[in-house]
Scaffold this motif. Structure first.
Motif, PDB file in Angstrom:
ATOM      1  N   SER A 195       0.843  -1.193   0.000  1.00  0.00           N
ATOM      2  CA  SER A 195       0.000   0.000   0.000  1.00  0.00           C
ATOM      3  C   SER A 195       0.880   1.245   0.000  1.00  0.00           C
ATOM      4  O   SER A 195       1.940   1.274   0.634  1.00  0.00           O
ATOM      5  CB  SER A 195      -0.907   0.014   1.230  1.00  0.00           C
ATOM      6  N   THR A 197      -0.845   4.432   0.338  1.00  0.00           N
ATOM      7  CA  THR A 197      -1.940   5.379   0.555  1.00  0.00           C
ATOM      8  C   THR A 197      -1.447   6.758   0.988  1.00  0.00           C
ATOM      9  O   THR A 197      -1.850   7.785   0.422  1.00  0.00           O
ATOM     10  CB  THR A 197      -2.911   4.835   1.611  1.00  0.00           C
ATOM     11  N   ALA A 200       0.371   8.505  -1.855  1.00  0.00           N
ATOM     12  CA  ALA A 200      -0.554   8.895  -2.926  1.00  0.00           C
ATOM     13  C   ALA A 200      -1.369  10.118  -2.543  1.00  0.00           C
ATOM     14  O   ALA A 200      -1.658  10.979  -3.391  1.00  0.00           O
ATOM     15  CB  ALA A 200      -1.472   7.726  -3.263  1.00  0.00           C
ATOM     16  N   LEU A 201      -1.741  10.234  -1.266  1.00  0.00           N
ATOM     17  CA  LEU A 201      -2.498  11.407  -0.807  1.00  0.00           C
ATOM     18  C   LEU A 201      -1.685  12.684  -0.988  1.00  0.00           C
ATOM     19  O   LEU A 201      -2.200  13.710  -1.438  1.00  0.00           O
ATOM     20  CB  LEU A 201      -2.869  11.236   0.660  1.00  0.00           C
ATOM     21  N   ALA A 226      -3.257   4.010  -6.917  1.00  0.00           N
ATOM     22  CA  ALA A 226      -3.484   4.726  -5.658  1.00  0.00           C
ATOM     23  C   ALA A 226      -3.647   6.230  -5.902  1.00  0.00           C
ATOM     24  O   ALA A 226      -4.505   6.881  -5.290  1.00  0.00           O
ATOM     25  CB  ALA A 226      -2.332   4.467  -4.697  1.00  0.00           C
ATOM     26  N   GLU A 229      -7.039   6.855  -7.617  1.00  0.00           N
ATOM     27  CA  GLU A 229      -8.161   6.681  -6.679  1.00  0.00           C
ATOM     28  C   GLU A 229      -8.356   7.904  -5.791  1.00  0.00           C
ATOM     29  O   GLU A 229      -9.434   8.087  -5.224  1.00  0.00           O
ATOM     30  CB  GLU A 229      -7.919   5.444  -5.818  1.00  0.00           C
ATOM     31  N   ARG A 230      -7.326   8.713  -5.684  1.00  0.00           N
ATOM     32  CA  ARG A 230      -7.427   9.922  -4.871  1.00  0.00           C
ATOM     33  C   ARG A 230      -7.697  11.165  -5.708  1.00  0.00           C
ATOM     34  O   ARG A 230      -7.456  12.293  -5.286  1.00  0.00           O
ATOM     35  CB  ARG A 230      -6.174  10.073  -4.015  1.00  0.00           C
TER      36      ARG A 230
END
Length: 379
Positions: A195, A197, A200-201, A226, A229-230
């Motif tokens: 992951s 996450t 990616a944010l 990722a 998706e954001r």
């Protein structure tokens, strides 16, 4: 007396035959057929399986070992290859950190290494190491040029926290700066991570015009997915370590429109008729896909096959100076590589010199776009 003479002749002939048999050229290979970089090592192994049985009239023997994407295993493999198998040449690894570790043993044992990843070594540490893949700088040239044409002004980076990721960042950053493109965010992750996450944010939150993903094989899809998706809507660029259908297989429709740097072999049929690698690439792709299925061509299998195309051109030169299985032959191979000019392979043209063991010309890289699940040449 006559019988004794005949026995002597037969014994001499037997020794001659044995000597000739031992004169075969031995190539030791360490590649990641398991572990995080197996998506590179498996096709590399497929490319090795396509090598002919002889080169320049001499029998060629391949000793292939799995390094499991582990630098310590790669070193162990090379020590075995150089001490037990008495190889004339080392190839590998497909994983950059492993290939760097192997380079130290190549230098220590004075054995030429054809690195199957774009290893960056301190000055003077690559005396016996030659790269078969294009340098990250060569690929960054193509990528930044494409960005400029597309009006990209800002970029975010998300890549491996290892030698491959660091190498790309070192080459990309000054080229972006020179082009007037601002690098907003730099995020890293490990090859074994499942992951990204948090990274990616930060990347999506910076709202850049383009994101550069530096990862390999099927693992290159994860950070891209990722980021998407954001809510990221801009361009995404992938590097030559992602130039295989694994990206489409894992990413599906989400990777449509992705730009990927690569060697010219991946899109050989789309190259200009005058391109020096066009016919070599078409021939290799046809043979490879006949074995592994339509669309199976990739950057990595061609790299390992290019090792043979290179040896075809330099082995005859080395054989004039020494016989296989000797330190003199290893030195002659190194010298032949450094003095050869215009070595045409499926990935471009190599011009090694005593001070440049990268070889590929600055304009070798191409940019491809994923269109309907296929590669389309962009430049």
């Amino acid at each position: 007396m006559k019988t004794a003479f005949i026995k002597t002749v037969l014994a001499s002939a037997a020794v001659l035959v044995t000597t000739q048999a031992l004169a075969e050229i031995t190539v030791g290979v360490s590649i990641p057929m398991t572990g995080p970089a197996s998506g590179l090592g498996i096709p590399m192994n497929n490319g090795l399986k396509m090598w002919p049985a002889t080169v320049a009239g001499e029998k060629i023997k391949l000793v292939i070992l799995d390094d499991a994407t582990d630098p310590s295993k790669g070193v162990q493999n090379v020590r075995r290859l150089t001490t037990e198998d008495k190889v004339d040449l080392i190839m590998g690894s497909g994983a950059t950190p492993v290939a760097i570790a192997m380079a130290a043993v190549a230098a220590e044992t004075s054995t030429p290494q054809l690195a199957l990843s774009p290893i960056q070594l301190p000055p003077g540490k690559d005396t016996w190491s030659f790269r078969l893949p294009q340098s990250n700088g060569v690929m960054a040239n193509a990528m930044v040029s494409h960005m400029l044409k597309g009006g990209v002004k800002t970029v975010a980076f998300i890549g491996y926290a290892d030698a491959y990721g660091e190498g790309w960042l070192q080459e990309l950053s000054p080229r972006l700066e020179k082009a007037g493109i601002k690098l907003l965010v730099t995020e890293r992750f490990n090859r074994a991570d499942t992951s990204v996450t948090a990274q990616a944010l930060k990347v999506a939150g910076a709202n850049p015009d383009a994101v550069v993903v530096v990862a390999s094989g099927s693992g290159a899809a994860m950070p891209q997915l990722a980021v998407l998706e954001r809510g990221f809507k801009g361009r995404i660029y992938q590097t030559h370590a992602a130039a295989s259908k694994d990206l489409m297989r894992v990413g599906g429709k989400a990777v449509e429109g992705t730009f990927v740097t690569a060697g010219p072999v991946v899109v050989a049929e789309q190259l200009p008729a005058t391109h020096p690698s066009r016919e070599l690439g078409i021939k290799f792709n046809a043979a490879y896909e006949q074995i592994h299925g339509p669309g199976s061509r990739n950057q990595f299998a061609a790299h390992s096959y290019d090792g043979y195309l290179m040896l075809e051109q330099v082995v005859p030169v080395a054989l004039k100076k020494a016989k296989p299985g000797t330190p003199e032959f290893r030195a002659a191979l190194k010298e032949a590589l450094e003095s050869a000019k215009g070595l045409a392979v499926t990935h471009g043209v190599l011009d090694y010199t005593p001070t440049d063991h990268w070889g590929f010309r600055p304009d070798t890289g191409v940019v491809m776009k994923v269109v309907n699940g296929e590669w389309k040449l962009e430049n």
